[in-house]
Structures are given as C-alpha cells and as structure tokens.
Write an enzyme that holds these catalytic residues in place. Structure first.
Site, PDB file in Angstrom:
ATOM      1  CG  HIS A 174       4.140   1.066   3.545  1.00 34.08           C
ATOM      2  ND1 HIS A 174       3.603   2.210   2.971  1.00 34.08           N
ATOM      3  CD2 HIS A 174       3.246   0.718   4.516  1.00 34.08           C
ATOM      4  CE1 HIS A 174       2.475   2.528   3.563  1.00 34.08           C
ATOM      5  NE2 HIS A 174       2.215   1.621   4.510  1.00 34.08           N
TER       6      HIS A 174
ATOM      7  CD  GLN B 275      -1.135  -0.570   3.682  1.00 29.85           C
ATOM      8  OE1 GLN B 275      -1.223   0.181   4.645  1.00 29.85           O
ATOM      9  NE2 GLN B 275      -1.837  -1.702   3.591  1.00 29.85           N
TER      10      GLN B 275
ATOM     11  NE  ARG C 132      -6.727  -3.395   1.159  1.00 28.51           N
ATOM     12  CZ  ARG C 132      -8.015  -3.076   1.229  1.00 28.51           C
ATOM     13  NH1 ARG C 132      -8.696  -2.842   0.139  1.00 28.51           N
ATOM     14  NH2 ARG C 132      -8.614  -3.011   2.389  1.00 28.51           N
TER      15      ARG C 132
ATOM     16  CD  GLU D 205       2.688   3.658   7.960  1.00 29.27           C
ATOM     17  OE1 GLU D 205       2.688   2.570   8.556  1.00 29.27           O
ATOM     18  OE2 GLU D 205       1.871   3.957   7.066  1.00 29.27           O
TER      19      GLU D 205
ATOM     20  CG  HIS E  69      -0.468   5.471   3.994  1.00 24.62           C
ATOM     21  ND1 HIS E  69      -1.637   4.742   4.008  1.00 24.62           N
ATOM     22  CD2 HIS E  69       0.433   4.745   4.700  1.00 24.62           C
ATOM     23  CE1 HIS E  69      -1.448   3.627   4.701  1.00 24.62           C
ATOM     24  NE2 HIS E  69      -0.206   3.605   5.123  1.00 24.62           N
TER      25      HIS E  69
END
Length: 316
Positions: A173, A96, A193, A116, A98
């Site tokens: 990642h 996926q 995804r 993250e 982001h």
C-alpha cells in the site's frame, strides 16, 4: 471511578513527504514545513500522547495504560493496542507493507504487527493510492520486484473525501500525493519499504528498502476484504460502521442536533473531524471542535451529544 473525557495533545512527526496541512486545517503547531503525521491517540514509545487538561493533565497515555488500567478495563499486561494518526501526504508515501503479529513478534521483537484503516479527510481531484498488487503467485511477485516493474505490479485506486479503506497486514500500500487521512491502526511502527521513487533524504541518501522482509510478509495474491457499512440512526445521531474486525471497530458518527447514546465498549477513542458542539458525561459538559481528540474511559456509559459534528469513533 474517573468518569471524564481524557483530552490528548497530538504528537507531530516530520516526514520527507509531509506538508503544512496539519497547521492550516487543524491549527497544530508544526515543527517544519514537512510535517507528515499527527499522532493524536498514541501510547507508542516513538510518540506518546500527553493529556492536555483535566485531573490527569501532563500524564502520557502509556503511563495511564500502565498505572491506571481501570480507565480502560485493561485485562492483560500487554501494550496499549491502538494508534490513531492524521497524515498529510504533500508527496507520495513510499510503497510499503507491514507484518502480522506473529512475524513482528518473532522477527522484530515487538508486540504488534500492523493492520490499519484509512478514512479520507481530503483528496485533490484525481488523487490515488496504491492498494495491493497484480501478481498471481509468489514467483511472479518476486520477478516483478527484482526487475523493478513497479507500474505493472502496483494496483492503483482513485479516492475522494469520505472514502474508507481497510488495509490488513500483508497488504502492499501507499498513500498518494494530495491526500489527507485519519488512520486507525494497531500500535506498531514497523514498516517494510518496497519502493521509494529513488528519493533522497536531507543528507542526500536514498532511504533503505526492506525487500526480503516485504517478500516474506506480503499477501499473494492480493484480495480485497469486503466491508458492509451498516448504518444506525438514533434521533440526531447517525452511526455508520466502517469496519469491525479482530483488532478494532471503527465508526463514523454524524451529529446534527441533540442526541443521547449508551456506550457499550470498554473505552472509546474519539476524533472530531469537522464542526463543533459538546459532549456531556456524568452531568458535566465539555466543548468539542475540529481537531480535538479524546478517550472516553471505562465506566462512562450514558453520554449526550449536541451540535453539528463529524466524529471518527474507534475501540479495540
């Protein structure tokens, strides 16, 4: 002024790739044998943490952020900025990516994108994750995605317990099977995804992919961000900086006896990874053990730690 730790209950989330480690390792009451995530510090609408004890018991973190801003030295009307999770990857997570803040706000209508980072709590021998891709340019990336050349496209990295991984928005990642991590991230639940191993959910359907959005937000070419891991020792407290960047600072604290510390951040998120001991704030002592999570609110400055513990400590 309120000056005691705000202890939080985890919010357990079922996932197609989840397992039972959150029960076995942390004693949490999991909803099923495929429980993938414990949201341990969260004000997100998809799973807000509730205060488990003390004067604020029963309040949720989003309520406190909205109505008790002084606890965080809140400076604006925005949403609570961070989210901390423990993830049990009994199977491979989908690959996926982001979006950043701008894309998340303009396209999804939510306040935050998602940068993250992961602290590896445990990893089976030979476990690996996907971090980045091999494409040199946008045309090459789109060609490999369109033709499903996943093995050639994805960049695999072996990890072991104690490793730290920084994942800025735009990074392809995936956490691999057999890895347990603690994740500190922006408070966002937006995921695009790219690949999901053609898995089917309980209803027999393959999960949705988001290839157009993934192509729009992926960093090309991939570049690793260098980290410094500076360490500071103060008596029986060793603090190792894992990352300090625009959205968050994350540190690992190792306590091996008695130590004092002066807090300079507006507030701290604290996650007890291993061991047991106590924290003293404003003359009151609170017991700590593996799997306990709390916030030290604004105004708590001098603390005393005692015991044998490993903590992840983070703040915006």
């Amino acid at each position: 002024m309120f000056k005691e730790p705000i202890f939080l209950e985890p919010v357990l989330q079922e996932r197609i790739w989840g397992g039972t480690k959150l029960r076995e390792e942390y004693g949490y009451e999991i909803p099923s044998e495929t429980t993938g995530e414990a949201w341990v510090v969260s004000a997100h609408p998809n799973g807000a943490s509730r205060v488990s004890r003390g004067k604020l018991e029963g309040k949720t973190l989003d309520q406190l952020w909205k109505n008790r801003g002084e606890l965080f030295n809140k400076k604006s009307d925005g949403e609570y900025p961070l989210l901390v999770k423990i993830l049990d990857a009994a199977d491979d997570l989908s690959v996926q990516v982001h979006p950043d803040d701008r894309y998340a706000q303009e396209v999804e209508g939510v306040p935050y994108g998602k940068t993250e980072c992961w602290y590896v709590l445990d990893a089976e021998q030979g476990a690996n994750l996907i971090l980045g891709h091999t494409a040199a340019d946008k045309a090459g990336f789109e060609k490999m995605v369109n033709q499903g050349e996943w093995e050639q496209l994805f960049r695999y990295v072996k990890v072991q317990k104690g490793d730290f991984v920084y994942v800025p928005s735009g990074t392809i990642h995936a956490i691999g099977r057999g890895i347990t991590i603690l994740e500190v991230q922006q408070s966002s639940d937006i995921t695009y995804r790219v690949y999901d191993y053609d898995r089917k959910d309980k209803a027999g359907n393959t999960r949705e992919l988001h290839l157009d959005k993934a192509k729009a937000v992926t960093q090309i070419p991939h570049e690793d961000v260098p980290l410094s891991f500076e360490t500071m020792e103060n008596g029986d407290l060793k603090i190792r900086q894992l990352v300090k960047e625009h959205y968050f600072t994350v540190e690992k604290w190792e306590v091996s006896g008695k130590a004092g510390h002066r807090v300079t951040a507006d507030f701290l998120q604290v996650n007890v990874l291993e061991g047991k001991g106590s924290i003293e704030a404003e003359g009151e002592k609170y017991d700590l053990a593996k799997g306990i999570h709390f916030i030290l609110p604004n105004g708590v400055r001098d603390i005393k730690l005692d015991g044998e513990m490993e903590l992840i400590v983070s703040h915006p």
